[in-house]
Structures are given as structure tokens and as C-alpha cells.
Design a protein around this motif. Structure first.
Motif, PDB file in Angstrom:
ATOM      1  N   THR A 101       3.497  14.945 -10.871  1.00  0.00           N
ATOM      2  CA  THR A 101       4.360  15.355 -11.982  1.00  0.00           C
ATOM      3  C   THR A 101       3.691  15.304 -13.345  1.00  0.00           C
ATOM      4  O   THR A 101       4.040  16.081 -14.226  1.00  0.00           O
ATOM      5  CB  THR A 101       5.623  14.474 -12.045  1.00  0.00           C
ATOM      6  OG1 THR A 101       5.249  13.116 -12.215  1.00  0.00           O
ATOM      7  CG2 THR A 101       6.457  14.640 -10.805  1.00  0.00           C
ATOM      8  N   ALA A 102       2.748  14.407 -13.542  1.00  0.00           N
ATOM      9  CA  ALA A 102       2.194  14.237 -14.883  1.00  0.00           C
ATOM     10  C   ALA A 102       0.736  14.671 -15.012  1.00  0.00           C
ATOM     11  O   ALA A 102       0.328  15.085 -16.085  1.00  0.00           O
ATOM     12  CB  ALA A 102       2.317  12.775 -15.311  1.00  0.00           C
ATOM     13  N   VAL A 103      -0.048  14.591 -13.957  1.00  0.00           N
ATOM     14  CA  VAL A 103      -1.481  14.803 -14.078  1.00  0.00           C
ATOM     15  C   VAL A 103      -1.940  16.156 -13.554  1.00  0.00           C
ATOM     16  O   VAL A 103      -2.862  16.749 -14.108  1.00  0.00           O
ATOM     17  CB  VAL A 103      -2.248  13.666 -13.350  1.00  0.00           C
ATOM     18  CG1 VAL A 103      -3.740  13.869 -13.431  1.00  0.00           C
ATOM     19  CG2 VAL A 103      -1.859  12.324 -13.919  1.00  0.00           C
ATOM     20  N   ASP A 104      -1.324  16.653 -12.508  1.00  0.00           N
ATOM     21  CA  ASP A 104      -1.764  17.882 -11.849  1.00  0.00           C
ATOM     22  C   ASP A 104      -1.780  19.055 -12.821  1.00  0.00           C
ATOM     23  O   ASP A 104      -0.760  19.369 -13.435  1.00  0.00           O
ATOM     24  CB  ASP A 104      -0.848  18.196 -10.669  1.00  0.00           C
ATOM     25  CG  ASP A 104      -1.343  19.339  -9.815  1.00  0.00           C
ATOM     26  OD1 ASP A 104      -2.526  19.702  -9.946  1.00  0.00           O
ATOM     27  OD2 ASP A 104      -0.558  19.845  -9.001  1.00  0.00           O
ATOM     28  N   PRO A 105      -2.926  19.736 -12.964  1.00  0.00           N
ATOM     29  CA  PRO A 105      -2.987  20.847 -13.915  1.00  0.00           C
ATOM     30  C   PRO A 105      -2.175  22.067 -13.478  1.00  0.00           C
ATOM     31  O   PRO A 105      -1.844  22.912 -14.302  1.00  0.00           O
ATOM     32  CB  PRO A 105      -4.482  21.179 -13.992  1.00  0.00           C
ATOM     33  CG  PRO A 105      -5.073  20.616 -12.761  1.00  0.00           C
ATOM     34  CD  PRO A 105      -4.211  19.451 -12.361  1.00  0.00           C
ATOM     35  N   LYS A 106      -1.829  22.167 -12.202  1.00  0.00           N
ATOM     36  CA  LYS A 106      -1.054  23.310 -11.700  1.00  0.00           C
ATOM     37  C   LYS A 106       0.426  22.982 -11.525  1.00  0.00           C
ATOM     38  O   LYS A 106       1.118  23.651 -10.776  1.00  0.00           O
ATOM     39  CB  LYS A 106      -1.627  23.769 -10.357  1.00  0.00           C
ATOM     40  CG  LYS A 106      -3.065  24.238 -10.440  1.00  0.00           C
ATOM     41  CD  LYS A 106      -3.558  24.695  -9.105  1.00  0.00           C
ATOM     42  CE  LYS A 106      -3.930  23.476  -8.300  1.00  0.00           C
ATOM     43  NZ  LYS A 106      -4.520  23.757  -7.007  1.00  0.00           N
ATOM     44  N   LYS A 107       0.924  21.975 -12.207  1.00  0.00           N
ATOM     45  CA  LYS A 107       2.295  21.511 -11.994  1.00  0.00           C
ATOM     46  C   LYS A 107       3.343  22.483 -12.517  1.00  0.00           C
ATOM     47  O   LYS A 107       4.455  22.522 -12.046  1.00  0.00           O
ATOM     48  CB  LYS A 107       2.491  20.133 -12.600  1.00  0.00           C
ATOM     49  CG  LYS A 107       2.357  20.102 -14.108  1.00  0.00           C
ATOM     50  CD  LYS A 107       2.483  18.698 -14.624  1.00  0.00           C
ATOM     51  CE  LYS A 107       2.137  18.642 -16.077  1.00  0.00           C
ATOM     52  NZ  LYS A 107       0.754  18.499 -16.383  1.00  0.00           N
TER      53      LYS A 107
ATOM     54  N   ILE B 218       0.834  -1.204   0.000  1.00  0.00           N
ATOM     55  CA  ILE B 218       0.000   0.000   0.000  1.00  0.00           C
ATOM     56  C   ILE B 218       0.867   1.252   0.000  1.00  0.00           C
ATOM     57  O   ILE B 218       0.601   2.202  -0.744  1.00  0.00           O
ATOM     58  CB  ILE B 218      -0.974  -0.011   1.192  1.00  0.00           C
ATOM     59  CG1 ILE B 218      -2.072  -1.035   0.948  1.00  0.00           C
ATOM     60  CG2 ILE B 218      -1.580   1.367   1.423  1.00  0.00           C
ATOM     61  CD1 ILE B 218      -3.012  -1.223   2.116  1.00  0.00           C
ATOM     62  N   VAL B 219       1.910   1.271   0.803  1.00  0.00           N
ATOM     63  CA  VAL B 219       2.805   2.437   0.859  1.00  0.00           C
ATOM     64  C   VAL B 219       3.512   2.638  -0.484  1.00  0.00           C
ATOM     65  O   VAL B 219       3.610   3.765  -0.984  1.00  0.00           O
ATOM     66  CB  VAL B 219       3.824   2.282   2.010  1.00  0.00           C
ATOM     67  CG1 VAL B 219       4.917   3.320   1.925  1.00  0.00           C
ATOM     68  CG2 VAL B 219       3.107   2.368   3.346  1.00  0.00           C
TER      69      VAL B 219
ATOM     70  N   LEU C 227       3.842   5.708  -5.705  1.00  0.00           N
ATOM     71  CA  LEU C 227       3.783   5.729  -7.160  1.00  0.00           C
ATOM     72  C   LEU C 227       2.647   6.612  -7.660  1.00  0.00           C
ATOM     73  O   LEU C 227       2.840   7.457  -8.540  1.00  0.00           O
ATOM     74  CB  LEU C 227       3.621   4.309  -7.708  1.00  0.00           C
ATOM     75  CG  LEU C 227       3.465   4.187  -9.222  1.00  0.00           C
ATOM     76  CD1 LEU C 227       4.702   4.705  -9.930  1.00  0.00           C
ATOM     77  CD2 LEU C 227       3.168   2.755  -9.601  1.00  0.00           C
ATOM     78  N   VAL C 228       1.469   6.453  -7.088  1.00  0.00           N
ATOM     79  CA  VAL C 228       0.315   7.256  -7.519  1.00  0.00           C
ATOM     80  C   VAL C 228       0.549   8.728  -7.225  1.00  0.00           C
ATOM     81  O   VAL C 228       0.213   9.599  -8.038  1.00  0.00           O
ATOM     82  CB  VAL C 228      -0.976   6.741  -6.846  1.00  0.00           C
ATOM     83  CG1 VAL C 228      -2.140   7.688  -7.072  1.00  0.00           C
ATOM     84  CG2 VAL C 228      -1.312   5.363  -7.358  1.00  0.00           C
ATOM     85  N   TYR C 229       1.143   9.033  -6.085  1.00  0.00           N
ATOM     86  CA  TYR C 229       1.411  10.423  -5.730  1.00  0.00           C
ATOM     87  C   TYR C 229       2.385  11.067  -6.721  1.00  0.00           C
ATOM     88  O   TYR C 229       2.170  12.197  -7.171  1.00  0.00           O
ATOM     89  CB  TYR C 229       1.970  10.509  -4.307  1.00  0.00           C
ATOM     90  CG  TYR C 229       2.251  11.921  -3.881  1.00  0.00           C
ATOM     91  CD1 TYR C 229       1.218  12.747  -3.470  1.00  0.00           C
ATOM     92  CD2 TYR C 229       3.544  12.435  -3.889  1.00  0.00           C
ATOM     93  CE1 TYR C 229       1.459  14.042  -3.086  1.00  0.00           C
ATOM     94  CE2 TYR C 229       3.801  13.729  -3.508  1.00  0.00           C
ATOM     95  CZ  TYR C 229       2.755  14.536  -3.102  1.00  0.00           C
ATOM     96  OH  TYR C 229       3.001  15.819  -2.731  1.00  0.00           O
ATOM     97  N   ILE C 230       3.453  10.373  -7.052  1.00  0.00           N
ATOM     98  CA  ILE C 230       4.434  10.915  -7.997  1.00  0.00           C
ATOM     99  C   ILE C 230       3.821  11.106  -9.375  1.00  0.00           C
ATOM    100  O   ILE C 230       4.043  12.119 -10.045  1.00  0.00           O
ATOM    101  CB  ILE C 230       5.685  10.016  -8.065  1.00  0.00           C
ATOM    102  CG1 ILE C 230       6.463  10.071  -6.763  1.00  0.00           C
ATOM    103  CG2 ILE C 230       6.582  10.394  -9.231  1.00  0.00           C
ATOM    104  CD1 ILE C 230       7.039  11.431  -6.423  1.00  0.00           C
TER     105      ILE C 230
ATOM    106  N   ALA D  16      10.972  11.115 -12.973  1.00  0.00           N
ATOM    107  CA  ALA D  16      10.511  10.919 -11.597  1.00  0.00           C
ATOM    108  C   ALA D  16       9.731   9.613 -11.453  1.00  0.00           C
ATOM    109  O   ALA D  16       9.910   8.887 -10.472  1.00  0.00           O
ATOM    110  CB  ALA D  16       9.645  12.100 -11.166  1.00  0.00           C
ATOM    111  N   ILE D  17       8.883   9.308 -12.424  1.00  0.00           N
ATOM    112  CA  ILE D  17       8.109   8.071 -12.361  1.00  0.00           C
ATOM    113  C   ILE D  17       9.034   6.861 -12.485  1.00  0.00           C
ATOM    114  O   ILE D  17       8.875   5.865 -11.773  1.00  0.00           O
ATOM    115  CB  ILE D  17       7.020   8.071 -13.454  1.00  0.00           C
ATOM    116  CG1 ILE D  17       5.987   9.154 -13.152  1.00  0.00           C
ATOM    117  CG2 ILE D  17       6.354   6.712 -13.564  1.00  0.00           C
ATOM    118  CD1 ILE D  17       5.046   9.442 -14.287  1.00  0.00           C
ATOM    119  N   GLY D  18      10.013   6.938 -13.349  1.00  0.00           N
ATOM    120  CA  GLY D  18      10.979   5.849 -13.477  1.00  0.00           C
ATOM    121  C   GLY D  18      11.779   5.628 -12.210  1.00  0.00           C
ATOM    122  O   GLY D  18      12.024   4.487 -11.810  1.00  0.00           O
TER     123      GLY D  18
END
Length: 95
Positions: free
Chosen positions: A41-47, A28-29, A34-37, A57-59
């Protein structure tokens, strides 16, 4: 040195010193990290500019999770990946 279960019927190997609940919480941790990163970095519209480093970062987080969790839980980071083969093979030793 870690001694993993030596069974060919298990798709996910939990180390002998790790309980099922500890392995579950560790997964779970790792999944949360992974989901947070990915979101940050990729999904947040205010990034802003940080979106350019999303693949790196995901790699790194995937690599770190595999290195940290691989010996203890198999490092799947997606419980469906471990659950699916258990359903297909009908092997429930690790659950």
C-alpha cells in the motif's frame, strides 16, 4: 481465559499453552503480514490509487496483529523489540 506467566523480569509473555517455536512462527507470520501490507500500500511504485488507503490499512493490520497475537506472544511483530530488552536485562526465560 488466557493465563500468562506472572513474572516481571520477562518483557515478552508467552502463554503457558504455547511453545517457544509456535510463538516464534506466529511472530514471523504477523511480521510478514505487516511488511506485506506496508509494501503493497505505501511502497510499491505500481500501487496506483490504493496508496491513498495506506495509513488505514497499516493501522488495521497492526491492530489485528495486536489483538490476535497479544495474548499468545505479546504481539510485538518485531523480534528486535522483544530481543533488545532481553539483552539489556539479561533475562533469557522466553528464548
Amino acid at each position: 481465559m488466557l493465563h500468562l506467566k506472572n513474572t516481571y523480569h520477562n518483557w515478552i509473555c508467552i502463554d503457558q499453552g504455547v511453545s517457544v517455536w509456535n510463538a516464534f512462527m506466529f511472530e514471523i507470520v504477523m511480521t510478514f503480514g505487516l511488511v506485506y501490507i506496508v509494501y503493497a500500500t505505501a511502497v510499491d511504485p505500481k500501487k496506483g490509487v490504493i496508496g491513498t488507503i495506506a495509513p488505514l490499512a497499516i493501522g488495521f493490520i497492526v491492530g489485528a496483529n495486536i489483538l490476535a497475537g497479544g495474548g499468545f506472544t505479546g504481539g510485538s511483530m518485531n523480534l528486535a523489540v522483544a530481543f533488545g530488552p532481553a539483552v539489556i536485562s539479561w533475562t533469557w526465560n522466553s528464548y
